[in-house]
Motif scaffolding. Sequence first.
Motif, short mmCIF file in Angstrom:
data_model
loop_
_atom_site.label_atom_id
_atom_site.label_comp_id
_atom_site.label_asym_id
_atom_site.label_seq_id
_atom_site.Cartn_x
_atom_site.Cartn_y
_atom_site.Cartn_z
N GLY A 27 1.04 -1.02 -0.08
CA GLY A 27 0.13 0.08 -0.19
C GLY A 27 0.97 1.14 0.03
O GLY A 27 2.11 1.14 0.32
N TYR A 28 0.22 2.37 -0.03
CA TYR A 28 0.90 3.56 -0.14
C TYR A 28 1.77 3.89 1.24
O TYR A 28 2.64 4.21 1.26
CB TYR A 28 0.18 4.86 -0.82
N GLU A 29 0.71 3.79 2.15
CA GLU A 29 1.25 4.34 3.37
C GLU A 29 2.27 3.47 4.09
O GLU A 29 3.19 3.85 4.74
CB GLU A 29 -0.13 4.78 4.35
N GLY A 30 2.16 2.19 3.63
CA GLY A 30 2.86 1.13 4.21
C GLY A 30 4.31 1.20 3.47
O GLY A 30 5.25 0.33 4.12
N CYS A 31 4.37 1.76 2.54
CA CYS A 31 5.70 1.84 1.67
C CYS A 31 6.54 2.98 1.93
O CYS A 31 6.20 3.83 1.79
CB CYS A 31 5.16 1.66 0.34
N SER A 32 7.64 2.61 2.31
CA SER A 32 8.61 3.84 2.81
C SER A 32 9.42 4.01 1.56
O SER A 32 9.57 3.09 0.68
CB SER A 32 9.44 3.28 3.93
N THR A 33 10.45 4.86 1.53
CA THR A 33 11.27 5.49 0.58
C THR A 33 12.28 4.19 0.46
O THR A 33 12.86 3.71 -0.58
CB THR A 33 11.82 6.48 0.61
N LEU A 109 -5.57 -0.41 -8.61
CA LEU A 109 -6.31 1.03 -8.53
C LEU A 109 -7.56 0.83 -7.65
O LEU A 109 -7.64 1.74 -6.96
CB LEU A 109 -7.09 1.13 -10.22
N ILE A 110 -8.17 -0.15 -7.34
CA ILE A 110 -9.03 -0.05 -6.44
C ILE A 110 -8.81 -0.12 -4.98
O ILE A 110 -9.05 0.62 -4.35
CB ILE A 110 -9.92 -1.65 -6.46
N ASN A 111 -7.54 -0.73 -5.02
CA ASN A 111 -6.97 -0.87 -3.50
C ASN A 111 -6.38 0.46 -3.27
O ASN A 111 -6.55 1.23 -2.29
CB ASN A 111 -5.60 -1.70 -3.60
N ALA A 112 -5.76 1.24 -4.35
CA ALA A 112 -5.48 2.56 -4.10
C ALA A 112 -6.46 3.61 -3.79
O ALA A 112 -6.31 4.50 -3.08
CB ALA A 112 -4.71 3.16 -5.55
N TYR A 168 -19.54 -5.77 -10.44
CA TYR A 168 -18.19 -5.90 -10.72
C TYR A 168 -17.29 -5.39 -9.73
O TYR A 168 -16.49 -5.92 -9.09
CB TYR A 168 -17.83 -5.59 -12.01
N TYR A 169 -17.30 -4.25 -9.27
CA TYR A 169 -16.67 -3.45 -8.47
C TYR A 169 -16.86 -3.99 -7.08
O TYR A 169 -16.00 -3.95 -6.28
CB TYR A 169 -16.67 -1.99 -8.71
N GLY A 170 -18.16 -4.23 -6.67
CA GLY A 170 -18.34 -4.79 -5.25
C GLY A 170 -18.00 -6.31 -5.38
O GLY A 170 -17.06 -6.45 -4.16
N PHE A 171 -17.92 -7.15 -6.35
CA PHE A 171 -17.12 -8.27 -6.44
C PHE A 171 -15.66 -8.36 -6.13
O PHE A 171 -15.17 -8.88 -5.29
CB PHE A 171 -17.46 -8.94 -7.79
N ARG A 172 -15.00 -7.23 -6.73
CA ARG A 172 -13.56 -7.03 -6.62
C ARG A 172 -13.31 -6.76 -5.15
O ARG A 172 -12.42 -7.49 -4.71
CB ARG A 172 -12.92 -6.18 -7.52
N VAL A 173 -13.98 -5.87 -4.33
CA VAL A 173 -13.67 -5.35 -3.22
C VAL A 173 -13.88 -6.62 -2.36
O VAL A 173 -13.01 -6.70 -1.38
CB VAL A 173 -14.52 -4.10 -2.86
N LEU A 174 -15.03 -7.21 -2.34
CA LEU A 174 -15.30 -8.46 -1.43
C LEU A 174 -14.31 -9.39 -1.76
O LEU A 174 -13.94 -10.26 -0.81
CB LEU A 174 -16.67 -8.94 -1.89
N ASN A 175 -13.80 -9.66 -3.10
CA ASN A 175 -12.79 -10.90 -3.31
C ASN A 175 -11.55 -10.72 -2.39
O ASN A 175 -11.01 -11.48 -1.81
CB ASN A 175 -12.37 -10.69 -4.68
N VAL A 176 -11.07 -9.43 -2.23
CA VAL A 176 -9.88 -8.92 -1.57
C VAL A 176 -10.13 -9.03 0.12
O VAL A 176 -9.48 -9.48 0.83
CB VAL A 176 -9.38 -7.84 -1.95
N SER A 177 -11.23 -8.71 0.57
CA SER A 177 -11.69 -8.37 1.96
C SER A 177 -12.07 -9.69 2.55
O SER A 177 -11.80 -9.93 3.63
CB SER A 177 -12.77 -7.32 2.18
N MET A 178 -12.65 -10.69 1.81
CA MET A 178 -13.09 -11.78 2.37
C MET A 178 -12.44 -13.05 1.90
O MET A 178 -12.63 -14.13 2.70
CB MET A 178 -14.93 -11.91 2.01
#
Length: 198
Positions: A27-33, A109-112, A168-178
């Motif tokens: 993720g962006y926040e968890g990634c340091s330089t 892109l969804i994660n971001a 489709y987008y609900g499907f993609r979010v649920l795939n990652v979270s569940m």
Amino acid sequence: MTKRGRPREFDYSSIVDVAMKTFWIRGYEGCSTQDLCNDTGLGKGSLYNTFGSKHELYKQVLERYHEFGIKEQQELLNAPIPLKERFCNFFEWALKEDFENIDQKGCLLINASVERAKNDVMIQEIFSRHVELLKLAIEKVMEEGLRTGEISKKQTAEELASLFLSSYYGFRVLNVSMQNRMLSEQIMNGTLESIFGA
């Protein structure tokens, strides 16, 4: 006397690809330089001289992901096969992306967007552009289906495209979270039945 710049000993696109994987996992926040330097092999000076900032590198990563992703999605939707099979393949492609990539879970892109779009205009713009292009591609296919009779619904192509996109987008979010493949396949089959019938 002519000044000689430091030779570029790396390939720009390759660095962006490596950084993509780092951002995807952390993720962006968890990634340091330092994480980016470790993974790309660049020193901090080279990283900043080349990209300007971590945020600018993230932008390049998301643009690259968008370009490759939308091309792949359009190819699936425009394949010379029956429409229902195209959409089934589209969902199957997403299932593979979400369940078979061990570290790179889900759509970058969804994660971001979930992580930062509320406060980051750059992410809003890239994600909105991606969704709009995908919606136009889906509308075109829905128009084809209504014209050929493969789709017999009374809704317009735009309405059907919106229905598909929301699933489709609900499907993609649920795939990652569940990570529940059975539920994902139920959503996929239900969406296809709502458009094409049982």
